[in-house]
Design a protein around this motif. Structure first.
Motif, mmCIF file in Angstrom:
data_model
loop_
_atom_site.group_PDB
_atom_site.id
_atom_site.type_symbol
_atom_site.label_atom_id
_atom_site.label_comp_id
_atom_site.label_asym_id
_atom_site.label_seq_id
_atom_site.Cartn_x
_atom_site.Cartn_y
_atom_site.Cartn_z
ATOM 1 N N ASN A 354 29.411 43.225 35.588
ATOM 2 C CA ASN A 354 30.392 44.157 36.122
ATOM 3 C C ASN A 354 31.664 44.215 35.295
ATOM 4 O O ASN A 354 32.689 43.679 35.677
ATOM 5 C CB ASN A 354 30.749 43.782 37.567
ATOM 6 N N ILE A 355 31.584 44.830 34.152
ATOM 7 C CA ILE A 355 32.813 45.086 33.410
ATOM 8 C C ILE A 355 33.513 46.240 34.111
ATOM 9 O O ILE A 355 32.943 47.315 34.242
ATOM 10 C CB ILE A 355 32.517 45.478 31.957
ATOM 11 N N PRO A 356 34.723 46.029 34.595
ATOM 12 C CA PRO A 356 35.393 47.119 35.321
ATOM 13 C C PRO A 356 35.758 48.265 34.382
ATOM 14 O O PRO A 356 35.843 48.088 33.167
ATOM 15 C CB PRO A 356 36.641 46.442 35.877
ATOM 16 N N ARG A 358 37.966 50.839 32.349
ATOM 17 C CA ARG A 358 39.285 50.689 31.745
ATOM 18 C C ARG A 358 40.285 51.587 32.465
ATOM 19 O O ARG A 358 39.919 52.642 32.965
ATOM 20 C CB ARG A 358 39.223 51.078 30.264
#
Lengths: 359, 359
Positions: A354-356, A358
């Motif tokens: 889960n890379i949020p 930008r």
């Protein structure tokens, strides 16, 4: 008598009984567990539960003297109140570990498709486990690691552990894995650390816990240090990765004698102090008499630090359940075990991808 | 040339290079990984880094054409800004997976004792990983599972997966493991489900995803269904546990021919659609030509559902990193990758032993 009502291959002799609602998956898990060296008393598959259901088998193994721990793989429950009653009766005598489908919506969908089970609301099931004293795992294989420790080692009084190894990297990763599973690794008091320092090589780091024996290969070093660690009133259990199973320990009669003496001492420590010892070793490259002696004494060895950490956490968890069960008198109406306020298990392991977005 | 600067046993040939700050632990992890069937290009131990440090080796393997993924075991960093620069240059070309000590205070203490490393503030390190595009793992073995997929399979465009198996229990547990690692398991559209239903046995459940083939042993069933699943624009990758490696598939020349034909079709699908396929199988009981053909085609098979789920999550994560790296121009000053707002990894796995106090 070892039962096997599901598949052709007979499980090895042990004291864990495994009830699986899925025959194929149960067999698959058994093969994985056996590849790890785990042994079983019984394996039954309850299938779509047209005649007998999981609760019937649970009741049976609850009374079976040869069963010391019960593992359940469930996709859903037919009669939850009967199940709860049976569980409550068994839990003070022996631990029940459970993996149940339905943590996520797609699992609910798949369980319905597979065994026509209604997996139900997962938060409610989680509270239910807390209330009746079930040890819930979120990976089916975790139940096996915990059951192995629960059927072989004494229950700890708390969650404070000591770690000893000849390898500093093991000390680091074992300490981190222990903390990740909610255990504590207290710093040793100065007098004890001094006493241990005198046993270690002069070049070994000052022993704070973990105790890094700096590639010490003398078996008696470990026997003496573990004896000291087990005797501490602020240590509830010990993790060890010790160089007892290497070829070079068999280099002479004198070396083998020291190895056997040291192994015998360590094997006696869980009973002497009423505390668990769990080991780590590299599978399939371990040799010599120590392996067999540890096995006979029921000291389990795991491949990874995560496995031994979760096995210890299973011991800690069951000790807590037992002590709560003694304090609170039985009541069918009121919950005996508190529910977790924050079901953080729902988010665990989700983060890696889960890379949020930008901003 | 395969490098091995640390221990006596040479790692098997592969395209993963592993840099470990701990020699003993690195060797231990290598043995565990090799027991899983993983192979390596190189293994170096940087030790206490008196002369060469991890960053030097990292730079070397970044330029090495035979290295497709790099794994780091670190206890601390000497020159973080040089490390960051080297990482930023490598990440757009090949993934770097890292396990670093210091997630918990006791790990910091143990790392200091072991290699005199200052593990530093873990939250800062976590942000750092996000910024430079390092894939951080909290168990050293997780890096290996991810690296195996990253060196063999195409990168997915998203995190939506399909699951197919002859076993319903696998479908359930694989779906749950996939969700636990942040993947999505979309329901199939009706037209596709109908098309798949016609391929399956009449008694198989209606295929929603997971696709439960209900003990279908015909290899061509799986080849045809997986081809359909891989072609869907809302599916980015496939998990399969298929009955291709069982003795009974070798019962006749015709059976073996169908097995080989079906295997060949599946082996061609990752290149045909530019999407990954990951398999599960039971280690050490698998036989026949499919095993070898899948291996030659680079389709990895894992023992547990958790392993394959985390391997897929590694692919998804690296695909996200690559796409962000393309969008945001390089800048040494500003972070290129966002940091996680909620470091939920800090609490994951802690819950199993934390029974709260009763009120």
């Amino acid at each position: 008598v070892s039962l096997n009502l599901a598949f052709e291959e007979a499980p090895l002799r042990g004291s864990i009984s495994f009830i699986s609602q899925s025959g194929t998956l149960g067999n698959y898990l058994m093969l994985l567990a056996r590849a790890k060296g785990y042994s079983f008393r019984a394996f039954v598959s309850s299938g779509n539960q047209a005649v007998l259901e999981a609760t019937d088998f649970l009741e049976y193994f609850g009374q079976d003297e040869g069963t010391k721990a019960i593992i359940l793989y469930l996709e859903g429950l037919q009669d939850a109140s009967r199940f709860a009653k049976v569980v409550r009766n068994i839990v003070p005598q022996k631990p029940i570990l459970i993996y149940k489908a339905g943590r996520f919506d797609v699992g609910v969908r798949a369980a319905l498709s597979h065994t026509a089970s209604i997996a139900g609301n997962d938060r409610i099931f989680d509270s239910f486990c807390q209330q009746v004293g079930l040890i819930r795992c979120y990976d089916p294989l975790h139940t096996f690691d915990m059951a192995v420790a629960l059927t072989t080692q004494p229950l700890p009084k708390g969650k404070r552990v000591a770690i000893i190894s000849g390898g500093g990297g093991y000390c680091v990763t074992m300490a981190e894995a222990a903390c990740a599973w909610g255990l504590e690794v207290p710093t040793l008091d100065y007098a004890t650390a001094q006493k241990i320092k005198e046993i270690l090589h002069p070049f070994a780091p000052f022993p704070l816990n973990p105790v890094d024996a700096a590639s010490d290969v003398r078996p008696m070093t470990y026997a003496r240090v573990i004896d000291i660690l087990m005797g501490l009133d602020y240590i509830d259990g010990v993790f060890m990765m010790i160089p007892f199973m290497f070829e070079f320990q068999l280099r002479s009669a004198a070396a083998i004698r020291e190895l056997v003496d040291a192994t015998e001492i360590i094997c006696g420590l869980p009973a002497k102090y009423g505390k668990p010892i769990l080991g780590n070793m590299i599978p399939r490259v371990s040799v010599g008499p120590a392996l067999d002696l540890f096995q006979k004494a029921g000291i389990p060895f795991f491949a990874t630090q995560d496995e031994s950490a979760r096995a210890m956490s299973g011991l800690v968890r069951y000790a807590q359940i037992i002590s709560l069960a003694k304090e609170v008198p039985f009541s069918a109406e009121k919950p005996r075990f508190p529910r977790a306020d924050q079901p953080i298990a729902y988010v665990s392991r989700v983060d890696p991808v889960n890379i949020p977005e930008r901003d």
